[in-house]
Scaffold this motif. Structure first.
Motif, mmCIF file in Angstrom:
data_model
loop_
_atom_site.group_PDB
_atom_site.id
_atom_site.type_symbol
_atom_site.label_atom_id
_atom_site.label_comp_id
_atom_site.label_asym_id
_atom_site.label_seq_id
_atom_site.Cartn_x
_atom_site.Cartn_y
_atom_site.Cartn_z
ATOM 1 N N VAL A 1 43.246 42.899 40.955
ATOM 2 C CA VAL A 1 42.392 42.613 40.084
ATOM 3 C C VAL A 1 42.792 42.478 38.656
ATOM 4 C CG1 VAL A 1 40.629 44.482 39.110
ATOM 5 C CG2 VAL A 1 41.286 44.293 41.333
ATOM 6 N N ALA A 2 43.701 43.268 38.461
ATOM 7 C CA ALA A 2 44.279 42.847 36.974
ATOM 8 C C ALA A 2 44.790 41.326 36.744
ATOM 9 C CB ALA A 2 45.299 44.039 36.569
ATOM 10 N N LEU A 3 45.662 41.088 37.826
ATOM 11 C CA LEU A 3 46.248 39.817 37.472
ATOM 12 C C LEU A 3 45.439 38.643 38.454
ATOM 13 C CD1 LEU A 3 50.017 40.754 37.926
ATOM 14 C CD2 LEU A 3 48.793 40.435 35.699
ATOM 15 N N GLY A 4 44.501 39.150 39.004
ATOM 16 C CA GLY A 4 43.941 38.092 39.744
ATOM 17 C C GLY A 4 44.480 37.249 40.677
ATOM 18 N N SER B 1 27.523 50.760 41.020
ATOM 19 C CA SER B 1 28.478 49.799 40.253
ATOM 20 C C SER B 1 29.655 48.917 41.098
ATOM 21 C CB SER B 1 29.314 50.770 39.249
ATOM 22 O OG SER B 1 28.823 51.395 38.307
ATOM 23 N N VAL B 2 29.960 50.020 42.099
ATOM 24 C CA VAL B 2 30.925 49.271 43.266
ATOM 25 C C VAL B 2 30.250 48.177 43.928
ATOM 26 C CG1 VAL B 2 32.128 49.726 45.406
ATOM 27 C CG2 VAL B 2 32.118 51.238 43.614
ATOM 28 N N ARG B 3 28.917 48.360 44.319
ATOM 29 C CA ARG B 3 28.241 47.285 45.155
ATOM 30 C C ARG B 3 27.885 45.885 44.052
ATOM 31 N NH1 ARG B 3 23.049 49.450 46.827
ATOM 32 N NH2 ARG B 3 23.357 51.288 45.563
ATOM 33 N N MET B 4 27.702 46.232 42.857
ATOM 34 C CA MET B 4 27.233 45.054 42.058
ATOM 35 C C MET B 4 28.554 44.326 41.886
ATOM 36 S SD MET B 4 24.806 46.841 39.088
ATOM 37 C CE MET B 4 24.724 45.536 38.004
ATOM 38 N N ASP C 1 28.974 42.791 34.893
ATOM 39 C CA ASP C 1 29.455 42.701 33.431
ATOM 40 C C ASP C 1 28.436 42.692 32.518
ATOM 41 O OD1 ASP C 1 31.754 42.438 31.826
ATOM 42 O OD2 ASP C 1 31.250 40.565 31.377
ATOM 43 N N SER C 2 27.372 41.869 32.815
ATOM 44 C CA SER C 2 26.131 41.768 31.620
ATOM 45 C C SER C 2 25.661 42.958 31.678
ATOM 46 C CB SER C 2 25.180 40.632 32.060
ATOM 47 O OG SER C 2 25.943 39.362 32.376
ATOM 48 N N ALA C 3 25.439 43.759 32.505
ATOM 49 C CA ALA C 3 24.872 45.042 32.684
ATOM 50 C C ALA C 3 25.581 46.143 32.171
ATOM 51 C CB ALA C 3 24.430 45.312 34.174
ATOM 52 N N GLY C 4 27.151 45.771 31.588
ATOM 53 C CA GLY C 4 27.714 46.725 30.705
ATOM 54 C C GLY C 4 28.735 47.723 31.683
ATOM 55 N N VAL C 5 28.768 47.004 33.048
ATOM 56 C CA VAL C 5 29.598 47.765 33.906
ATOM 57 C C VAL C 5 31.231 47.089 34.031
ATOM 58 C CG1 VAL C 5 30.244 48.145 36.579
ATOM 59 C CG2 VAL C 5 27.883 48.164 35.593
ATOM 60 N N SER C 6 32.007 47.857 33.790
ATOM 61 C CA SER C 6 33.384 47.282 33.793
ATOM 62 C C SER C 6 34.038 47.086 35.039
ATOM 63 C CB SER C 6 34.438 48.333 33.069
ATOM 64 O OG SER C 6 35.766 47.856 33.400
ATOM 65 N N VAL C 7 33.732 45.760 35.278
ATOM 66 C CA VAL C 7 34.422 44.926 36.707
ATOM 67 C C VAL C 7 35.672 45.434 37.156
ATOM 68 C CG1 VAL C 7 34.639 42.904 38.034
ATOM 69 C CG2 VAL C 7 32.840 43.067 36.630
ATOM 70 N N ILE C 8 36.555 45.448 36.101
ATOM 71 C CA ILE C 8 37.876 45.550 36.367
ATOM 72 C C ILE C 8 38.263 47.026 36.614
ATOM 73 C CG2 ILE C 8 40.420 45.619 35.306
ATOM 74 C CD1 ILE C 8 39.338 42.663 35.806
ATOM 75 N N LYS D 1 37.314 36.976 45.492
ATOM 76 C CA LYS D 1 37.130 36.161 44.131
ATOM 77 C C LYS D 1 37.580 37.105 43.025
ATOM 78 C CE LYS D 1 33.541 33.276 45.684
ATOM 79 N NZ LYS D 1 32.457 33.742 46.431
ATOM 80 N N PRO D 2 38.655 36.802 42.541
ATOM 81 C CA PRO D 2 38.894 37.221 41.032
ATOM 82 C C PRO D 2 38.270 37.304 40.116
ATOM 83 C CG PRO D 2 40.443 35.573 41.560
ATOM 84 C CD PRO D 2 39.457 35.603 42.731
ATOM 85 N N PHE D 3 38.120 38.220 39.081
ATOM 86 C CA PHE D 3 37.046 38.153 38.108
ATOM 87 C C PHE D 3 37.975 38.049 36.803
ATOM 88 C CE2 PHE D 3 34.576 40.272 34.644
ATOM 89 C CZ PHE D 3 33.357 39.495 34.580
ATOM 90 N N ARG D 4 37.564 37.039 35.944
ATOM 91 C CA ARG D 4 38.005 36.965 34.617
ATOM 92 C C ARG D 4 36.838 36.855 33.610
ATOM 93 N NH1 ARG D 4 41.731 33.752 37.352
ATOM 94 N NH2 ARG D 4 43.639 34.882 37.923
ATOM 95 N N ARG D 5 36.810 37.497 32.798
ATOM 96 C CA ARG D 5 35.677 37.710 31.922
ATOM 97 C C ARG D 5 35.409 36.204 31.142
ATOM 98 N NH1 ARG D 5 34.332 42.892 28.265
ATOM 99 N NH2 ARG D 5 31.956 42.430 28.112
#
Lengths: 314, 351
Positions: free
Chosen positions: A88-91, A176-179, A188-195, A307-311
């Motif tokens: 997650v953090a390093l993708g 949030s988990v499901r999102m 992320d747009s909805a203000g949920v911290s993905v990481i 799929k890793p997430f990078r903002r």
């Protein structure tokens, strides 16, 4: 056929199914939380092994079973956090990191066990969990003694299933988990911290995998052996697919697998003469592969799985 | 302030520097466990080194140990290049061992026996690898999970053989009858176990490199792995490439089993592979999926394994340290690979 039916409705057989299903249910729910957040955790096999070891050791040294369970859960959370750090953090690649976590955790479990207990001809054991009959309910004919005269950890697994469904479908955190598992960009747009959400889900998953490990070394076998997990973690990953990433269906899948496993144990014991017992040991694994082949075509994994997430990347 | 910045290309010396960095980090991290076990770190690593690479006999032993991991490392490298997630090298190795043992037990001239053992072993490994590939192509079954589960199936099949029809009736131990003496692989150096399979592994690596880097199949494998949509658009039958990759990968893993039967054990037993299939994943990643890099990576892991046993005898540190080192090395390498995608840049802080 009638022989099979007779065995199905035996109390001992039903109880065995429940007992076999318990670690699988914990492990499957753990893997499900992780995957619903978009993180495949192939570290599960090693995490279960290391937790089984730490739980056993803590109990063996302290004499307290629940301290052992706590140690196993903390171990699971710690290894979950490690997997999340990498994926997650390093993708990094979830496939390869998971294998890395499994190799690392298994190696560490073997190493520490040998360091603490040395090489003994008879492996040390503990006085594991005793069955805890629930008043009134355990008096129900057939079902009572099979379902309500079990280890405390079995009841925990039974409660964990509706609880997991509630958390996943009815709480803001579950949303949030499901999102983050389906559409991290939107989350992320909805203000949920993905990481942060993914970290939490993988760590929660690790805690559940820890419980699975604890059950194996502290209720089922009351000892730690190198083969104590022997593929149950991999099976759990398959069961999540089979259960379509849903708590109820996943738990159902665990129960179905446990039925096949209990059946093959019975068939082994009944000594179906000339058939080698290994053929029966294979059966649950072949069953799982076939079940996946049947189910996978229509199975819809969380869209952001793997799929890793990078903002900053779009 | 530091910032991660995307990198467009990587210098060639990275191929060497990154694995070395990962290995150094691994040894530093694992020294904590040696200290925990109450041994002196420098002494323990010293014993490990001298017992595995310190003299010519030790080196031959390490090469013998490295051989199955060169094959499984190549198997994994080929598969991962196509993003066919073959985690089943362990089972494919076992299948190769069983098949070659069956062939090796038939009396026939030595060279013919060796050839047929290799063919049978490779075919058996390939057949096993075809299962997860077919399941993925036809039924969309996740190849990681199916290849992992298949490892257990193959293991129990092997156990059924050596506890059943192949059981040694004389001793009662669950081991297969030995292969014919004529089928034993020739030893290359008197007084060592350096068998002809070691040479085969060292030849296989550049061959597979050539196949991946210079042939049409290799090109298809690489494109399929890097961008399946583009591959399909370019007229490549991705499904077929995946199946071919599985055959190649499984065949290589099967050969790992052939070498163990023909050159080391001359029979099959339950612990014929101490996880060489899984070590192949570590090897392939340390090699950055480059077949040429597989050889030094496998030798490193083999040295750790042989060295750990000697270290355990000398210092009392459990030999399982080698398992921890393998897992740590894999994770450390993955982190090191970040440097290929990003560079750390110092950024001036605005005042």
């Amino acid at each position: 056929m009638s022989v099979v039916l007779e065995q199905i409705f035996q109390v001992g057989f039903l109880a065995a199914i429940i007992r076999i299903a318990t670690p699988l249910a914990f492990a499957t729910l753990g893997e499900m939380f992780s995957e619903r957040a978009g993180v495949l955790n192939l570290g599960i096999e090693g995490i279960m092994l290391l937790s089984a070891m730490t739980g056993f050791t803590a109990t063996s040294l302290s004499g307290s079973l629940w301290l052992g369970v706590l140690a196993a859960v903390l171990t699971g959370m710690l290894m979950g956090a490690l997997h999340a750090l990498f994926t997650v953090a390093l993708g990094l690649s979830q496939h390869v990191c998971g294998i890395g976590v499994t190799l690392f955790s298994s190696g560490l479990a073997y190493f520490l066990y040998r360091l603490i207990f040395g090489q003994q001809s008879v492996p040390p054991n503990i006085k594991g969990f005793a069955t805890l009959p629930i008043p009134v309910l355990s008096d129900i004919p057939v079902l009572g003694p099979a379902v309500f005269n079990q280890f405390a950890l079995v009841y925990m697994a039974m409660l964990a299933i509706p609880l997991a469904a509630f958390v996943l479908y009815r709480t803001p955190w579950g949303l949030s988990v499901r999102m983050v598992g389906e559409n991290p960009r939107a989350a992320d747009s909805a203000g949920v911290s993905v990481i942060a959400t993914r970290f939490q889900a993988v760590i929660l998953g690790g805690a559940l995998m820890g419980l699975a490990g604890a059950f194996l070394s502290m209720a089922q076998f009351n000892a730690f052996t190198f083969g104590v997990v022997s593929g149950r973690g991999w099976v759990a990953i398959a069961l999540v697919v089979f259960g379509r990433w849903d708590p109820w269906r996943s738990a159902g899948a665990a129960l179905l697998f446990a039925f096949v496993d209990a059946l093959q144990l019975r068939m082994q014991a009944s000594g179906l003469g000339h058939i080698p017992y290994e053929a029966f040991l294979m059966l649950p694994f072949i069953f799982t592969i076939v079940a996946m082949a049947v189910m996978s075509r229509n199975a819809v994994a969380p869209s952001a799985l793997l799929k890793p997430f990078r903002r900053e990347e779009r | 302030m530091f910032r991660l910045e995307a990198r467009t290309s990587t210098p060639a010396w990275f191929n060497l520097a990154l694995p070395l960095l990962a290995i150094a980090a691994t040894l530093i991290l694992c020294s904590g466990l040696i200290a925990l076990a109450g041994a002196r770190v420098v002494e323990a690593y010293g014993v490990m080194f001298s017992a595995s690479l310190g003299d010519s006999y030790a080196i031959t032993e390490t090469l013998v140990r490295a051989t199955p991991m060169i094959f499984t490392g190549l198997a994994v490298a080929v598969a991962f290049r196509a993003k066919f997630w073959n985690i089943g090298a362990e089972g494919q190795l076992l299948a190769g061992a069983v098949a070659s043992c069956a062939v090796g037990a038939i009396p026939m001239p030595g060279p013919l026996a060796m050839l047929l053992m290799a063919v049978a072993g490779a075919a058996a490994g390939a057949a096993v690898a075809l299962v997860p590939a077919t399941l993925r192509v036809k039924f969309k079954v996740d190849d990681v999970v199916s290849s992992l589960l298949l490892n257990s199936v193959i293991f129990y099949a092997l156990m059924a053989l050596i506890e059943g029809p192949w059981k040694d009736t004389f001793s009662g131990y669950p081991i297969s009858p030995p292969i014919e003496d004529s089928a034993n692989f020739p030893v290359l150096m008197e007084g060592t176990r350096l068998h002809v399979g070691v040479l085969a592994a060292l030849v296989a690596a550049p061959l597979i490199w050539f196949l991946i880097a210079r042939t049409t199949l290799g090109f298809r494998i690489r494109v399929t792995g890097e961008n399946p949509e583009a591959a399909r658009y370019g007229g490549i039958n991705v499904e077929r490439v995946l199946l071919s990759t599985a055959l190649l990968s499984g065949g290589l893993a099967g050969l790992a089993g052939v070498g163990e039967v023909g050159g080391v054990h001359f029979q099959v037993m339950s612990d014929i592979s101490p996880g060489y299939g899984y070590s192949g994943i570590v090897v392939a990643m340390l090699a950055r999926l480059n077949p040429l890099g597989v050889v030094p990576a496998a030798i490193f892991l083999a040295a750790v394994m042989t060295g750990a046993e000697a270290m355990s005898r000398a210092t009392g540190v459990p030999a399982f340290l080698s398992d921890v080192i393998q897992g740590t090395a894999l994770l450390a390498m993955l982190v090191a690979l970040l440097f290929t995608a990003y560079r750390i840049r110092r950024v001036g802080v605005a005042r």
